[in-house]
Design an enzyme around this catalytic site. Structure first.
Site, PDB file in Angstrom:
ATOM      1  CG  ASP B 235      25.455  31.600  29.431  1.00 19.13           C
ATOM      2  OD1 ASP B 235      25.964  32.723  29.614  1.00 19.13           O
ATOM      3  OD2 ASP B 235      24.557  31.381  28.579  1.00 19.13           O
ATOM      4  CB  ALA B 236      21.916  32.893  30.915  1.00 19.22           C
ATOM      5  CG  HIS B 238      18.392  34.409  34.047  1.00 15.23           C
ATOM      6  ND1 HIS B 238      19.751  34.575  34.178  1.00 15.23           N
ATOM      7  CD2 HIS B 238      18.047  34.991  32.878  1.00 15.23           C
ATOM      8  CE1 HIS B 238      20.202  35.246  33.129  1.00 15.23           C
ATOM      9  NE2 HIS B 238      19.202  35.497  32.324  1.00 15.23           N
ATOM     10  CD  GLU B 272      25.178  35.570  32.491  1.00 13.61           C
ATOM     11  OE1 GLU B 272      25.179  36.700  31.984  1.00 13.61           O
ATOM     12  OE2 GLU B 272      25.095  34.525  31.807  1.00 13.61           O
ATOM     13  CG  ASP B 297      25.467  41.025  35.723  1.00 11.07           C
ATOM     14  OD1 ASP B 297      26.201  40.124  36.182  1.00 11.07           O
ATOM     15  OD2 ASP B 297      25.090  41.052  34.534  1.00 11.07           O
ATOM     16  CB  VAL B 368      33.852  44.581  26.939  1.00 14.89           C
ATOM     17  CG1 VAL B 368      34.674  45.057  25.750  1.00 14.89           C
ATOM     18  CG2 VAL B 368      34.456  45.064  28.249  1.00 14.89           C
TER      19      VAL B 368
END
Lengths: 512, 512
Positions: B235-236, B238, B272, B297, B368
């Site tokens: 996850d993330a 960055h 991600e 993305d 979503v």
């Protein structure tokens, strides 16, 4: 945004809003010497963040400079290869009694005589008052007024080039000083997502960072174009945080490359880095930062602690002869092992990095000045120790740097000094300094950074240079530099051809 | 540090101080099922940060797990090549009415039937309560109790492997959730030099970071060894800040490499990343982060805004056919140009990065669920739009990922839901969510993240799958995946062999 002209006559001119948050105005009657401020939001006039000169200091108006008024005599100068340099770190305010750029010029022959061929001038960006190491500068494009301003620096650079001396300038892109810092009035220069030990971090990758990146990445070109500088030393690059896909370093270096290709002479960037990471001197294509060279602090630490056992209290992780050997063979002494001072594993091997990517030294403004009493090596070790230190440094496979006065064993201190005008700030600096050194249990009075005496005491005492004791060391440096120049083995930067064999903890054989 | 055993019988055992701030104790009578806490400083008992199971939730005791009790049937499983995958992002709590690992097993055939061969399970690290996307997890080694805990996950993975399905797990190394987060009681897990949008940043490079780096870099090995997972989605990445010369990524990947060489099967890491920087998927030797692939993305943004014009309000910098073409030919659409949303120039070209380093999708939990009403694409565009979206995604030169239910056009929302127990925190999440979406001027009531209804509404409605409208889309996906598998041109990840030609703003010709 209003342009507020204050000299030669007072006038206010409304500026036009341009793209990207900039404002512009064109004046047909602007003249060199015109002084001005900006009124960003109707309240208060502030100097230009991109000021080229602050004749009245950090709080005063900015001055329009015509960079064409200096007639350069260095048209044939083509810089010197970085690896051929013997650098000399110089603080303008304390190098001569006068503390000006012009007063440096008559001394240059004394430096070239012993073989020094490059100055690394401590920061000259306008700082508060007239006494400062330079790291409190707040106008990265303005040249310190008390040193002689833009024309003074140009004269010095021109004189250096005439004598075959390259000139490097120490620049600070990681923070701005605490006094006279009006940048927040003008734009998003700062970020709060990270911090530096010295103040707000510069916004190199947040929203609206493009203008900030432009502002700083154009700075090297400015020094190159208008001051004919040969390179820069970038302060504490590890405190610049930038997660951009195109890093600030790459952006800046691409600009420099375009510029130098036109100019037909190279321009070098030397980093101060506390990362012990070889990527600092790797090319961007290989994921590096692309600097030509970086300071090798580990060389200082390992050599100094062996020369002065008391040094162990300052550099607790050093003191073994094997470490000095590693400083010669590899570069970084800490290359992944646990380091007590950092409380973590630290660094990465630089064994494969050629020596011409490192600048080594056994003294510099930080290592001397960041002691309570600013003691130079000359008052910490004996004469033979100094000779050993000089040989160990100048015969290493790196680009050597001396700290001004080191060449003759100057024993005046290099203290920490400031000349702020804000009482609160003065107090904060005084207290901060005491706190920083609290664990050394200093005896006697603590030197006052704000006191003029701290500055005066730090000046080189030129008369010593002629005295026998100092002369001997001067000649020693001269001889070492001459050997370095004349023996091919001593300017071979290839580590593979070098051996460093400890003789227990008392000696080291260096084979080149 | 005291070990506080609470089950099967209560007992306190003093622990021995070991090296590096760790504490140890050896028990000869420890048994699986034993429950324990730690008393770090004499006050309060807290669960084990490295807990393998939290049977009573985030605030309760940790349980001793014997990982040998599961008899694996997947001894012949050798993972699938990453580039052959059709990924399926699955949230365990809402995939089935039961919301458990075991309840997923009977559904697997329905996924393999249409060609899905990899699950990407949203985070299962123990989170507060039983309703959460998973990003509020606080025990990165413990498997959510309400999903069925360790044994449930093992059964699911084993069943997947039996059906030829690879299993990827979404793991969160950038922060810990706000509730049940007792890590600060135990060690320097956090740093205040940087921040994340979701809580304190993890200390990956500060003082005492080695233990933290060990803690997280061993996590992939744990999933690989004890749960037979085939890869992770991180996850993330960055928001992980690390200036170490040996980055956390390199440390982690070196460990994985040693492990997989022994195990004889590969293990893949998918990032991600919000950096638009090709270095994420470059090898560490080339200055990269070394991930096998990263989420793309920009593919979603450019495709979605073309399918749903209203999408422009969410993705203001997208909406041009040329951008979709670039998403096919290059990957990153933002590759250095100014991006309004970010208020800066952003990204770097990934044109030279082969397509098998990117995962593409037109829906995922974020795109979503991070809408006020959690609308899936199926309620935003018509049936033909959905078919187009599926083809555009599945025939792209990337590794495709579907969001659970997408394959048949599920029209239930996927809302944001939590089940915290702290009233203040509940309020903060509710208010924070409203604030986050304030600029969309939501009409009507705002779904309450804490309400059980938000969770229940988000569950897949399996009966739809058999209904004609949905069946048609299901078959469409099945056909596309089959084409992808059978036609060599469609699993060619080499961008050079691909052309994407916009037909004005209404069409695009994709030649593979």
């Amino acid at each position: 945004m209003v342009l507020h002209i204050v000299h030669p006559e007072k006038r206010e001119v409304k500026m036009e809003r341009a793209e990207w948050g900039y404002f512009t105005v064109e004046l047909t009657d602007a003249v060199p010497g015109m002084r001005y401020l900006y009124i960003p939001d109707g309240e208060g006039s502030f100097p230009d963040p991109a000021s080229h000169h602050q004749p009245e200091g950090v709080h005063g108006p900015s001055e329009v400079i015509d960079h064409c008024t200096h007639t350069w005599r260095d048209t044939k100068w083509r810089n010197l290869p970085l690896q051929d340099l013997v650098l000399y770190e110089l603080h303008v305010g304390t190098f001569t009694p006068e503390g000006t750029f012009e007063s440096v010029i008559p001394k240059l022959s004394e430096l070239t005589e012993i073989g020094i061929n490059a100055l690394e001038i401590m920061p000259v960006a306008q700082f508060p008052g007239n006494r400062n190491w330079g790291y409190d500068g707040v106008f990265p494009y303005a040249v310190q007024n008390s040193y002689g301003g833009p024309s003074g620096l140009k004269k010095l650079v021109d004189a250096c080039h005439a004598k075959g001396i390259a000139v490097y300038l120490d620049v600070v892109y990681n923070h701005l000083g605490p006094e006279g810092n009006y940048f927040g009035k003008f734009g998003p220069y700062f970020t709060d997502t990270c911090s530096t030990p010295w103040g707000d971090a510069i916004n190199f990758d947040g929203p609206h960072a493009d203008g900030v990146r432009e502002y700083y990445s154009n700075n090297p070109l400015y020094w190159l174009e208008h001051y004919h500088l040969d390179g820069l030393r970038l302060d504490a690059i590890h405190t610049i945080h930038d997660s951009s896909a195109v890093s600030f370093w790459e952006l800046m270096q691409n600009k420099i490359q375009s510029f130098t290709e036109q100019a037909g002479k190279p321009f070098y960037l030397i980093a101060e880095s506390d990362l012990n990471d070889p990527k600092v001197v790797k090319r961007p294509e290989a994921g590096g930062f692309g600097f030509s060279a970086q300071w090798l602090d580990d060389f200082h630490h390992s050599l100094y602690v062996l020369l002065d056992k008391k040094g162990k209290s300052r550099y607790e992780d050093f003191g073994k002869m094997e470490q000095l050997a590693k400083a010669y063979t590899d570069g970084f002494v800490h290359s992944g092992e646990y380091v007590s001072f950092r409380k973590k594993k630290f660094g990465r091997s630089s064994a494969s990095v050629p020596g011409n990517h490192f600048v080594n030294f056994v003294q510099n403004h930080d290592q001397v000045g960041n002691r309570v009493r600013g003691e130079r090596l000359s008052v910490l070790v004996g004469h033979e120790g100094l000779k050993l230190a000089a040989a160990a440094t100048l015969l290493a496979p790196y680009i050597p740097m001396l700290f001004m006065g080191e060449e003759y064993g100057e024993d005046a201190p290099f203290l920490y000094f400031v000349s702020h005008s804000d009482e609160k700030l003065i107090k904060a600096v005084q207290e901060g300094r005491k706190k920083e050194f609290a664990h050394y249990k200093t005896e006697g009075t603590f030197p006052d950074p704000q006191a003029e005496e701290s500055f005066e005491k730090s000046k080189l005492q030129w008369q010593k240079r002629k005295q026998p004791k100092y002369q001997q060391l001067l000649k020693w440096h001269q001889k070492l530099i001459q050997l370095r120049r004349s023996l091919p083995a001593l300017h071979n930067f290839n580590k593979v051809d070098l051996q460093a064999q400890p003789l227990g903890q008392e000696g080291l054989v260096l084979i080149r």
